[in-house]
Write a protein that holds these residues in place. Structure first.
Motif, PDB file in Angstrom:
ATOM      1  N   UNK B  27      -9.508   3.775  -0.745  1.00 57.31           N
ATOM      2  CA  UNK B  27      -8.306   3.152  -0.204  1.00 57.31           C
ATOM      3  C   UNK B  27      -8.217   3.359   1.312  1.00 57.31           C
ATOM      4  N   UNK B  31      -8.570   0.461   4.359  1.00 52.14           N
ATOM      5  CA  UNK B  31      -7.563   0.262   5.409  1.00 52.14           C
ATOM      6  C   UNK B  31      -8.216   0.347   6.786  1.00 52.14           C
ATOM      7  N   UNK B  34      -9.754  -2.781   7.814  1.00 51.53           N
ATOM      8  CA  UNK B  34      -8.873  -3.918   8.069  1.00 51.53           C
ATOM      9  C   UNK B  34      -8.770  -4.876   6.886  1.00 51.53           C
ATOM     10  N   UNK B  35      -9.144  -4.411   5.684  1.00 51.68           N
ATOM     11  CA  UNK B  35      -8.974  -5.236   4.484  1.00 51.68           C
ATOM     12  C   UNK B  35      -7.475  -5.454   4.255  1.00 51.68           C
ATOM     13  N   UNK B  37      -3.732  -5.684   2.976  1.00 46.64           N
ATOM     14  CA  UNK B  37      -2.994  -4.757   2.104  1.00 46.64           C
ATOM     15  C   UNK B  37      -3.024  -5.178   0.640  1.00 46.64           C
ATOM     16  N   UNK B  38      -2.910  -6.465   0.362  1.00 48.16           N
ATOM     17  CA  UNK B  38      -2.908  -6.953  -1.012  1.00 48.16           C
ATOM     18  C   UNK B  38      -4.217  -6.595  -1.734  1.00 48.16           C
ATOM     19  N   UNK B  40      -6.329  -4.195  -0.831  1.00 45.62           N
ATOM     20  CA  UNK B  40      -6.402  -2.730  -0.931  1.00 45.62           C
ATOM     21  C   UNK B  40      -5.661  -2.272  -2.183  1.00 45.62           C
ATOM     22  N   UNK B  41      -4.513  -2.899  -2.414  1.00 45.21           N
ATOM     23  CA  UNK B  41      -3.695  -2.542  -3.556  1.00 45.21           C
ATOM     24  C   UNK B  41      -4.439  -2.813  -4.866  1.00 45.21           C
TER      25      UNK B  41
END
Lengths: 435, 140
Positions: B27, B31, B34-35, B37-38, B40-41
């Protein structure tokens, strides 16, 4: 104003370049460079941990001085609820409030009063926004700043209601203008703060366009003078009743106070920045979804644990408890006019400050290099290079702000290698033939 | 120029305090890359579920995560008991977790369904007594 303003500063003359602060910083924002601690502003969330840990008192919080009162024709003090936990044998909050007037303020507006309004609004908001559960408290500015840079997926869960101080400032200004007829700029709304994060929240607010607070004084700074003022007013017959809050408002000064004000059991309250981070990590992985509300405070014990307070936070909590014992549950209830001031007006935007490369391809190469360096470094996390961990040094090297040989262990190997090579040289400076 | 990276994690079995370390590391790396947020989640949730499963059912294993600009591939391999009935295991709420695990808040029977829900592709290869390999893909 720079969107990464921070209130934590360094007194270079006192900094010895030790590793205490770099190790303690929860966002790894500090490095020791050329023997002094340097804060990378965009990583700093103003939690004040470095101020707390620095044995040389080289870390300071920027805030205003009492002389700021001279800049205004009419001034209003906004005491934080945590202020009430700082005094021995206090029976009546009015002694503090009258003491503040004696200190030079024209009026006082209890932040705890606004806190009760925020509790009222939050109760309604939480009940009406099930889709946003668990809603995360936005009262601690360090927590909001942390979420903004590290937990983009949680921004939408933030409670979009002003922190009590910001609502208090709006209401105090409105009241003062009505009372005095003075224009807004001649009125000084001054917060008495337990922490530096509130200074940043005033200078560069999140969720609102502009803070109505004009200045921030530290509890620690005004404490001695306030105590003498309180002694002076204590026995006065005509002690003015300036209080506007009850139990709910005062309880905001410690952990769990805000959540208690929601009158629900379905909440979690965590304090201490490292615990806050753990909770946010778990929230991001959806480990608990059944709760309604998450209260988070960067300081242990809540606001009473702020670095600008005087009393031990646990003792301060006991004092708050004693003080509120005979108070009514709440004294302020929201009116539609007040609610008008209460909501956030701005979106909090994700700031990907920890991003390594410009694009994904570059970042992948950089992460690969970080992994490679981590294998090379000894993994002692000794801090001698000025970075808190070997991994942080590896990231610095990849970002181009540090050098591999900043690692004293690698540097020693390098020196050995060179000295071996030098010992191979003959008198004429040529490499000896090993045969 | 390399345009992918493979991260390898050893997951130790029966240690709940360490469960989640691997997904937490992935995770934070995503981040840093720069992946969005959606995405990453999605990766964080599905990988955490998989990691927990390895700890609960299979005494740990190995996770390999390959990150490239178009997709994130997670391969979770264990030498555990295997899954007798994959179809049944995929049903929401179906759980074989013993009471001591449930009391820790795990074992609600949502692990595999959530992994499927949050990934674009998921494949389970399992053999009784030999082990299980779960492959998940999140497209960027």
């Amino acid at each position: 104003m720079d969107k990464f303003f921070n209130a934590v500063r360094l007194d270079e003359s006192l900094c010895k370049g030790c590793i205490n602060c770099i190790k303690r910083c929860p966002t790894e924002a500090i490095r020791v460079r050329n023997g002094k601690a340097v804060i990378t502003k965009k990583f700093c969330i103003d939690c004040g941990e470095c101020i707390r840990i620095c044995p040389h008192h080289a870390k300071l919080a920027y805030h205003d001085q009492i002389e700021i009162l001279e800049q205004y024709e009419y001034t209003v003090a906004l005491p934080a609820p945590s202020l009430y936990g700082q005094f021995n044998n206090l029976e009546d909050v009015n002694i503090i409030l009258n003491g503040l007037k004696c200190l030079g303020f024209d009026d006082v507006y209890e932040v705890s009063g606004a806190a009760e309004l925020v509790s009222d609004m939050s109760r309604k908001y939480v009940a009406e926004h099930m889709e946003q559960w668990p809603i995360i408290s936005s009262a601690c500015p360090s927590v909001v700043r942390l979420i903004r840079v590290r937990f983009p997926n949680l921004i939408d869960y933030l409670l979009p209601i002003k922190a009590p101080i910001d609502l208090a400032a709006s209401l105090a200004r409105e009241k003062a203008m009505k009372l005095t007829g003075l224009p807004s700029e001649k009125i000084g709304i001054i917060f008495i703060s337990p922490c530096p994060a509130k200074v940043s929240a005033v200078k560069t607010p999140l969720g609102i366009d502009k803070s109505e607070v004009d200045g921030v004084l530290s509890i620690k700074d005004i404490y001695p003078r306030l105590v003498s003022c309180m002694n002076a007013v204590e026995n006065r017959e005509d002690l003015e009743d300036l209080t506007i809050s009850g139990k709910i408002g005062i309880s905001w000064g410690g952990t769990g106070g805000e959540a208690d004000g929601l009158l629900t059991d379905s909440y979690l309250a965590a304090d201490g920045i490292e615990n806050v981070i753990r909770v946010l990590e778990d929230l991001e992985d959806q480990k608990f979804t059944k709760l309604q509300f998450i209260e988070l405070n960067a300081c242990h014990g809540g606001c009473v644990g702020g670095v600008l307070t005087v009393e031990n936070p646990f003792v301060a909590k006991v004092k708050l408890k004693r003080l509120r014992k005979y108070m009514p549950v709440a004294r302020k209830h929201i009116t539609s006019a007040e609610a008008f001031h209460g909501f956030w007006t701005e979106q909090v935007e994700y700031e990907p400050v920890f991003k390594l490369g410009e694009d994904m391809i570059e970042s992948i190469a950089m992460i690969a290099k970080v992994e490679e360096l981590c294998q090379k470094f000894p993994g002692l996390d000794c801090g001698s290079c000025g970075a808190p961990t070997c991994k942080a040094l590896a990231e610095d090297v990849v970002r181009g702000v540090a050098n591999e040989n900043d690692c004293i262990h690698l540097f020693r190997q390098y020196i050995h290698k060179i000295s071996d090579e030098i010992s191979m040289l003959d008198k004429t400076g040529r490499i000896q033939n090993p045969e | 120029m390399i345009n992918y990276i493979t991260l390898t994690y050893q997951v130790s079995g029966d240690d709940f305090t360490r469960a989640g370390e691997a997904s937490s590391d992935v995770k934070s790396k995503l981040k840093q890359m720069g992946v969005s947020p959606e995405m990453v989640r999605k990766v964080a949730i599905s990988m955490y579920e998989g990691e927990i499963n390895m700890v609960i059912h299979a005494h740990g294993g190995i996770i390999k995560v390959t990150i490239s600009p178009h997709e994130i591939l997670m391969v979770l391999e264990d030498q555990g008991p295997g899954i007798p009935d994959v179809e049944k295991a995929m049903q929401a709420g179906y759980s074989t977790a013993p009471e001591n695990i449930r009391s820790l808040g795990f074992g609600a029977g949502m692990g595999l369904p959530n992994m499927k829900k949050y990934t674009d592709e998921m494949d389970i290869k399992t053999k009784i007594g030999v082990g299980t390999t779960v492959t998940m893909k999140v497209k960027l």
